[in-house]
Design an enzyme around this catalytic site. Structure first.
Site, PDB file in Angstrom:
ATOM      1  N   ALA A   2     -27.955  -4.499  -7.230  1.00 11.98           N
ATOM      2  CA  ALA A   2     -27.012  -5.028  -7.728  1.00 11.98           C
ATOM      3  C   ALA A   2     -26.036  -5.729  -6.912  1.00 11.98           C
ATOM      4  CB  ALA A   2     -26.341  -3.831  -8.762  1.00 11.98           C
ATOM      5  N   GLU A   3     -25.603  -5.293  -5.521  1.00  9.69           N
ATOM      6  CA  GLU A   3     -24.582  -5.734  -5.070  1.00  9.69           C
ATOM      7  C   GLU A   3     -25.009  -7.023  -4.285  1.00  9.69           C
ATOM      8  OE1 GLU A   3     -21.453  -5.035  -4.873  1.00  9.69           O
ATOM      9  OE2 GLU A   3     -21.340  -3.457  -5.987  1.00  9.69           O
TER      10      GLU A   3
END
Length: 652
Positions: A498-499
């Site tokens: 996600a990051e």
């Protein structure tokens, strides 16, 4: 079983070895090329270095770097030669843009026209018009193209377009109607500087009115009550009041009746303002949210406001109102797995268990956060149909040997992502769907994982390429650090996906760095508390260090907030908003708490990380901790299997 002839296997093996040997050769040359590239960019490239790397696949980029150092001294002969030798390549397109800009600065219009190729750059389009006008190619087509640029939108255009518009105006090509067209487009985007600029060629009285329109959008004033009662005045008033509503919905609501009455605003203009009043009230769950949402005409509702009407009712625990709001959504929105799930939840809470079960079954066919939640409510397996293509043995090697792909992969290894992406895009412009998908595999093999995110999805089945879309790199480090801090490794992998999409050099605008996007201050604090070796912010670009610090920080977040779903929200939004959301809705069911987070980014982030955790659990273990248990930190719960429902079956 299909038997592959030995001669085919031998050829494929030979091709594979050839590609591997070529990659090893490039890797061996990488330090020398990196040094030469740095020298070229500093204007210090030695002829001997250039000659030694003349056969390198990136020799064109090396030459480009040298030319880019001072494009204003590049001769026409040098430029023509470079463009000829690299015709059709991404590096030629990059250089042509640079060269055309240099020619425009020199006002060498004949050479500019000789080098011209169509481009998306508005600055260069205006330079092209200047070149045509300066060389006597001023005709009806010139006027039409200049007017098309004038109409290009509401935002400010490059300074290089001013001479074009000056000539256009002198020739009568910017009549009042065209100026008003741009003024209205700019008003819709609240670009008041553009409005004032476009008004300069209007008759005096019209210019004064246009400037007053701009002043109203900047700051609502009572002079507007005396504007002419025209559709344009009504639209301008609506734009100004809608802008005011974003910062001060109370004042906008109080003033709207005065301006609506004075100018004769209709439902469309009133709806525009009421929409913004409601939106910027409900975004903070203000006490007037329900009333203001009710004031917005249904014709003014869009998907965004439909969602907020549901959330607002949920935030108050008004389940019948939330269900009614869900049923007012358009079918295309209401059938999304998220809203199917929440319609089921609201049906359940209002006593319709049979209807809820039907809706949960519909939602549970989706391999998403809300689909997984629906499956948990039903006590059934998770729906997931992975697609693992079986391509011919030599197909991947053929794509890997494409010259643009070779250059893209090497540029990625050299940490030149912009140039790598230019080569990648050039290759994909020629590739069919199969080649594009295989190119993503090649990128994955080279550690360029985000290509699966940015280059897949054109075909629906590509969403099922889970091994590409959810890469798993640094697996040993993830498992080790997760075990050290009693964190589920699937959660750590999901955070990385996600990051940063597994890019160890990722850096955000807020200066979050590395795989888990750790802020330098956070990194230093965690490292100091736990004795993790840390040599400053650059340490966060080391994968092992970043994962060690990021995982430890996740543990601290879970310890602080008690449950993973709140910890995930805090990891994204920080402590102050998280504390506010906790105080606003204490005791809320986790799924409802997540959906009523007021920040869109954080709301979607929490759902995304939890869904990714399930998929990474599948990748790591073949089964998964139920997401309903996962978000509560119940790591010993009975694990779930995955099945492929008919609705997701691969196409033959």
């Amino acid at each position: 079983m299909v038997r592959i002839p030995l001669i085919v296997l031998a050829a494929a093996t030979a091709l594979c070895l050839s590609v591997r040997a070529h990659a090893q050769s490039l890797e061996a040359q990488r330090p020398a090329f990196r040094t030469a590239l740095a020298n070229a960019e500093a204007g210090r490239l030695e002829p001997a270095s250039s000659a030694a790397l003349a056969r390198h696949p990136l020799s064109g980029w090396l030459e480009f770097a040298a030319l880019r150092h001072d494009p204003d001294v590049v001769t026409s002969a040098q430029a023509r030669d470079f463009l000829r030798r690299h015709d059709g390549q991404a590096v030629a397109a990059q250089f042509r843009t640079l060269w055309l800009a240099a020619l425009a600065r020199r006002q060498d219009w004949p050479t500019f026209l000789a080098a011209w190729q169509p481009t998306d750059s508005v600055a260069l389009q205006c330079a092209h018009l200047q070149a045509r006008q300066a060389t006597g190619r001023f005709d009806a087509a010139w006027t039409a193209q200049a007017q098309a640029i004038w109409r290009k939108g509401a935002k400010s255009l490059p300074d290089g377009c001013d001479p074009v518009f000056n000539v256009l105006a002198t020739q009568g090509g910017l009549p009042a109607a065209l100026r008003w067209e741009r003024i209205e487009a700019a008003a819709a985007e609240r670009q008041t500087g553009v409005m004032r600029s476009a008004a300069r060629g209007l008759p005096t009285d019209e210019a004064a009115l246009a400037n007053d329109y701009a002043a109203f959008i900047d700051a609502v004033h009572p002079r507007a009550l005396n504007w002419p009662k025209t559709d344009r005045s009504r639209r301008m008033a609506a734009h100004g009041l809608a802008k005011l509503a974003q910062s001060d919905p109370d004042t906008a609501e109080r003033l709207l009746p005065q301006y609506a009455d004075a100018l004769g605003m209709g439902d469309t203009e009133r709806g525009q303002v009421l929409y913004q009043i409601a939106l910027w009230t409900v975004a903070s769950y203000g006490p007037d949210s329900a009333r203001r949402l009710g004031n917005v005409p249904e014709s003014a509702y869009d998907e965004r406001l439909h969602e907020w009407r549901v959330r607002e009712a949920m935030s108050r625990g008004d389940w019948p109102a939330a269900l009614a709001a869900l049923r007012k959504m358009p079918p295309s929105q209401r059938t999304d797995s998220r809203w199917r799930y929440f319609e089921a939840r609201m049906s359940e809470k209002t006593g319709d268990r049979v209807g809820a079960q039907r809706l949960f079954r519909e939602a549970a066919t989706s391999p998403t956060f809300h689909g997984f939640l629906a499956a948990d409510r039903l006590g059934q397996d998770y729906a997931l149909c992975a697609w693992i293509p079986r391509d011919p043995p030599d197909a991947k090697q053929a794509v890997a040997r494409d010259p643009a792909i070779v250059r893209a992969m090497e540029l990625w290894q050299l940490e030149r992502p912009g140039w790598a992406t230019a080569e990648w895009n050039e290759a994909l412009s020629r590739f069919n769907d199969t080649q594009r998908r295989i190119a993503v595999e090649v990128a994955r093999d080279n550690g360029w994982f985000d290509r699966a995110v940015f280059s897949l999805g054109r075909q629906p089945d590509e969403q099922r390429l889970y091994e590409l879309r959810f890469p798993l790199h640094h697996g040993d480090t993830i498992r080790r650090e997760a075990a050290r801090h009693a964190i589920d490794p699937a959660w750590v992998a999901a955070e990385i996906r996600a990051e940063s999409i597994f890019n160890p050099k990722a850096r955000s605008g807020a200066n979050a760095m590395g795989l888990m996007q750790v802020l330098p201050g956070t990194g230093a604090g965690v490292a100091n508390r736990l004795g993790i070796p840390y040599a400053g912010a650059s340490s966060l670009y080391d994968a092992d260090t970043n994962i060690a610090i990021g995982t430890a920080y996740l543990r601290e977040m879970e310890d602080k907030y008690g449950v993973p779903y709140v910890a995930i929200a805090a990891y994204n939004a920080g402590p102050a908003p998280t504390a506010r959301w906790q105080s606003q809705r204490p005791g809320f069911d986790p799924d409802l708490w997540i959906e009523t987070i007021s920040y869109k980014e954080t709301r979607e982030y929490v759902a995304r990380v939890l869904a990714f955790s399930v998929i990474y659990d599948w990748r790591l273990n073949g089964n998964a901790l139920p997401v309903s248990d996962r978000m509560m930190g119940r790591v010993q719960a009975k694990r779930k299997a995955f099945t492929c429902p008919t609705a997701q079956m691969p196409k033959s």
